[in-house]
Design a protein around this motif. Structure first.
Motif, short mmCIF file in Angstrom:
data_model
loop_
_atom_site.label_atom_id
_atom_site.label_comp_id
_atom_site.label_asym_id
_atom_site.label_seq_id
_atom_site.Cartn_x
_atom_site.Cartn_y
_atom_site.Cartn_z
N LEU A 190 48.95 11.90 36.79
CA LEU A 190 48.42 11.70 35.44
C LEU A 190 47.26 12.65 35.14
O LEU A 190 47.08 13.08 33.99
CB LEU A 190 47.96 10.26 35.27
N THR A 191 46.46 12.96 36.15
CA THR A 191 45.29 13.82 35.94
C THR A 191 45.54 15.26 36.33
O THR A 191 44.60 16.06 36.31
CB THR A 191 44.10 13.26 36.75
N SER A 192 46.77 15.60 36.66
CA SER A 192 47.09 16.97 37.06
C SER A 192 46.86 17.93 35.90
O SER A 192 47.23 17.64 34.75
CB SER A 192 48.55 17.05 37.52
N GLY A 248 49.89 4.37 44.13
CA GLY A 248 48.88 4.40 43.08
C GLY A 248 48.12 5.71 43.06
O GLY A 248 47.85 6.27 41.99
N GLN A 249 47.78 6.23 44.24
CA GLN A 249 47.06 7.50 44.31
C GLN A 249 47.92 8.64 43.79
O GLN A 249 47.44 9.53 43.07
CB GLN A 249 46.63 7.78 45.76
N GLU A 250 49.22 8.60 44.12
CA GLU A 250 50.12 9.66 43.66
C GLU A 250 50.29 9.61 42.14
O GLU A 250 50.30 10.65 41.46
CB GLU A 250 51.49 9.51 44.34
N ILE A 251 50.40 8.41 41.58
CA ILE A 251 50.49 8.27 40.12
C ILE A 251 49.22 8.79 39.47
O ILE A 251 49.26 9.51 38.46
CB ILE A 251 50.76 6.80 39.75
N ASP A 252 48.08 8.44 40.03
CA ASP A 252 46.80 8.90 39.50
C ASP A 252 46.72 10.43 39.53
O ASP A 252 46.30 11.08 38.56
CB ASP A 252 45.66 8.30 40.31
N LEU A 293 43.19 4.04 37.57
CA LEU A 293 44.33 3.96 36.66
C LEU A 293 44.03 3.05 35.48
O LEU A 293 44.44 3.32 34.35
CB LEU A 293 45.58 3.47 37.40
N ILE A 294 43.34 1.96 35.73
CA ILE A 294 42.97 1.05 34.64
C ILE A 294 42.02 1.75 33.68
O ILE A 294 42.14 1.63 32.45
CB ILE A 294 42.35 -0.23 35.20
#
Length: 628
Positions: free
Chosen positions: A431-433, A424-428, A459-460
């Motif tokens: 997405l915000t990169s 989840g942290q990696e996806i976040d 993420l939500i």
């Protein structure tokens, strides 16, 4: 008899088969339907009858494609698209009718999109299993085994490679011509394609015209809004069938060129390999291919065209690493009925990891051979349920802009609940990169987040913002809405989403929002479903009719409960819970009792906290309503 195949097109049985093939083909779409076309299958007979009326009494007009750019390199994309289900069914029905005649014209050395070799099909029509087709929803394995008439790629592609290897090893060829066609599907000329089909089926002009008119509607518009008669939409078997037929003149040319045994010609779609007995013949083969492609308005891809000899041939044709990993995967697939022992599992894992060690470490994009091997290694780790490559897989996503690799990596990473925080942290972070993402990459990350054991609140929040921003790509907003739908929504949030729904022009986004709004309390949900039935768009009405039937019709509701809880998994429970939110307000008391009983028996499958909370709240609601 002229137009005989077009008359067969006007058959409900044929459209049913085309529906099943369409559903199976849609599983590999670049972009998925928010409801997985469940609302279409819910009243399949009614929708097919409406489609038949269109085909019988009106000139059929295809609807615009849903489009998205698909990453193929760090700074490059290819056009991806998805047709509406009605159009897909019509196109697949036409393929059912045309495929036997086209297949007869293809040489045995063409391996792509070939008819299954079975003697059970009548010569006039390759249909079987008329009884099983009547079920509106079938498992993918059943569809591929009993309804789809084309050999699957995972059998045809290995057969293609094995045939080339055998010819090289056993028939004395010393040189190999390898070639690919530049931007193949984008450059197919529809006028030429129509002529090729008409030449092979001169008495079926009406069916060919119907199919070609659909292809014209699906071409990319110019900057001024005009249409060009060039290009097939990428991502469906419709295009693969037509793309295979487009190269029939190339097959004929090499049938003449290879007479006398001086060369062997093999083709899988636009991947061409020609074995020759001298370099001179190999150069003649390249010139022959170039000349034929010119008449087809195509070009050879210079970077992928060359003449190989000696060790270069073996490097081109063989990758023993992939073969060894594939042998492990095949063994695991055969052993699905019996668990693999710990010792055997450890041995198979060591074999896979031995090949994994030959892949370059993270730090740069993978070459095509290593990319193919890495996907197979991930498949083996998924079947072994081994989480050792989660961190590595998440790194590869950042370095390789490849939609197939990204889907595989995310699917693998989300398998393991204990790693959900890291994932989840990696996806976040991605997405915000500040580097930015392609739209499909952003959508796939949001889709993967939906299946995490624990979804980070960040993420939500990101999904909630993305869903409301109309400048975002519609598919990003669809996946954002589906991620939000997996949480428990309060009345204030539901009212805000209702406002977004009412002012949203995009139909796929509205269909995704419908899933969210099924969480409305009883009276407001009934009012919302009545609103759906009056909508101006038939796809929204279709969804409204399905959901209203689940509330009002006890027989349909009981059938839905039995279908949903048969072979239930956590994934299926999550993606189908919007229908449970509707059925729990069913008017019939017996329906609510049956739902409560099933949730008591199978609710333990909901392990993710957010889903477990929704199951708990539904059980409490049902108990209260039954006591009152």
């Amino acid at each position: 008899m002229a137009h005989a195949l077009h008359r067969r097109l006007l058959s409900k049985d044929l459209l049913r088969r085309a529906w099943h093939w369409s559903v199976d083909d849609a599983r590999s779409d670049f972009i998925g339907d928010p409801l997985a076309y469940y609302d279409f299958g819910f009243d399949l007979d009614g929708h097919l009858e409406a489609l038949l009326r269109q085909l019988r009494h009106e000139p059929y007009r295809a609807q615009p494609l849903l489009r998205i750019d698909v990453p193929k390199a760090p700074l490059a994309v290819r056009p991806g698209s998805v047709p509406e289900m009605d159009d897909r069914i019509v196109a697949f029905a036409a393929i059912y009718l045309l495929a036997p005649a086209i297949d007869r014209r293809l040489p045995d050395t063409v391996y792509s999109f070939r008819l299954k070799k079975t003697s059970r099909w009548p010569k006039s029509m390759p249909f079987e299993d008329r009884e099983i087709v009547r079920f509106p929803l079938l498992k993918g394995k059943t569809i591929r085994r009993r309804i789809v008439l084309i050999e699957p790629w995972y059998k045809a592609w290995p057969a293609f490679r094995e045939a080339v290897r055998y010819a090289y090893e056993e028939e004395g060829y010393t040189h190999l011509v390898v070639s690919d066609i530049a931007a193949y599907f984008e450059n197919i000329d529809l006028v030429i394609l129509k002529g090729i089909l008409a030449e092979r089926l001169p008495r079926e002009q009406r069916l060919i015209n119907l199919l070609m008119e659909m292809m014209r509607c699906w071409t990319w518009p110019t900057t001024h809004g005009g249409m060009v008669e060039r290009g097939l939409p990428q991502g469906t078997s419709i295009s693969r069938f037509l793309g295979n037929a487009y190269l029939l003149p190339l097959d004929d040319a090499f049938g003449r060129f290879c007479r006398g045994g001086k060369a062997r010609y093999f083709r899988y779609m636009d991947d061409v390999k020609i074995l020759c007995k001298s370099r001179r013949i190999a150069r003649q083969a390249v010139l022959c291919m170039n000349e034929c492609l010119r008449y087809l308005h195509l070009n050879m891809q210079g970077a992928k065209t060359g003449i190989r000899s000696d060790e270069d041939i073996r490097e081109e044709l063989y990758d023993d690493r992939v073969d060894r990993v594939s042998s492990v995967i095949n063994e695991l697939q055969r052993a699905q009925t019996e668990p693999v022992g710990d010792a055997r599992r450890a041995y198979l894992l060591s074999k896979v990891n031995q090949e994994f060690c030959t892949i370059p470490q993270p730090g740069r994009a993978l070459e095509p051979r290593d990319l193919r091997l890495y996907r197979r290694v991930l498949t083996a780790h998924m079947q072994l349920e081994e989480p050792g490559l989660v961190h590595d897989a998440l790194q590869r996503i950042r370095e390789n802009s490849d939609d197939r690799l990204m889907k595989r990596c995310l699917q693998y990473a989300c398998m393991f609940p204990r790693r959900s925080g890291e994932v989840g942290q990696e996806i976040d972070d991605m997405l915000t990169s500040p580097e930015g993402l392609f739209e499909l990459e952003e959508a796939l990350l949001l889709e993967a987040a939906r299946y995490l054991y624990r979804i980070p609140t960040s993420l939500i929040s990101y999904a909630g913002r993305a869903m409301r921003q109309k400048r975002r790509h519609w598919y990003v907003r669809v996946q954002a809405a589906l991620l939000v739908e997996g949480t428990t929504l309060r009345k204030r949030s539901l009212d805000a989403l209702r406002q977004v729904f009412e002012h949203e022009p995009g139909i796929p986004v509205r269909r995704a929002l419908v899933e969210c709004l099924c969480q409305y309390p009883d009276a407001q949900q009934a009012q919302f479903l009545e609103r759906l039935l009056r909508d101006l768009d038939q796809r929204i009405c279709r969804t409204g009719r399905m959901l209203s039937a689940l509330r009002r019709d006890p027989d349909r509701a009981r059938a839905e409960i039995r279908f949903l809880f048969r072979n239930l998994t956590e994934h299926r429970l999550l993606t189908s819970f919007y229908r449970i939110e509707v059925v729990k307000h069913a008017r019939d008391r017996n329906v609510r009792e049956l739902l409560l009983q099933q949730l008591h028996r199978r609710g333990h499958l909901a392990r993710a906290p957010a889903l477990r909370e929704r199951v708990k709240r539904t059980i409490e609601h049902l108990k209260t309503s039954l006591q009152g």
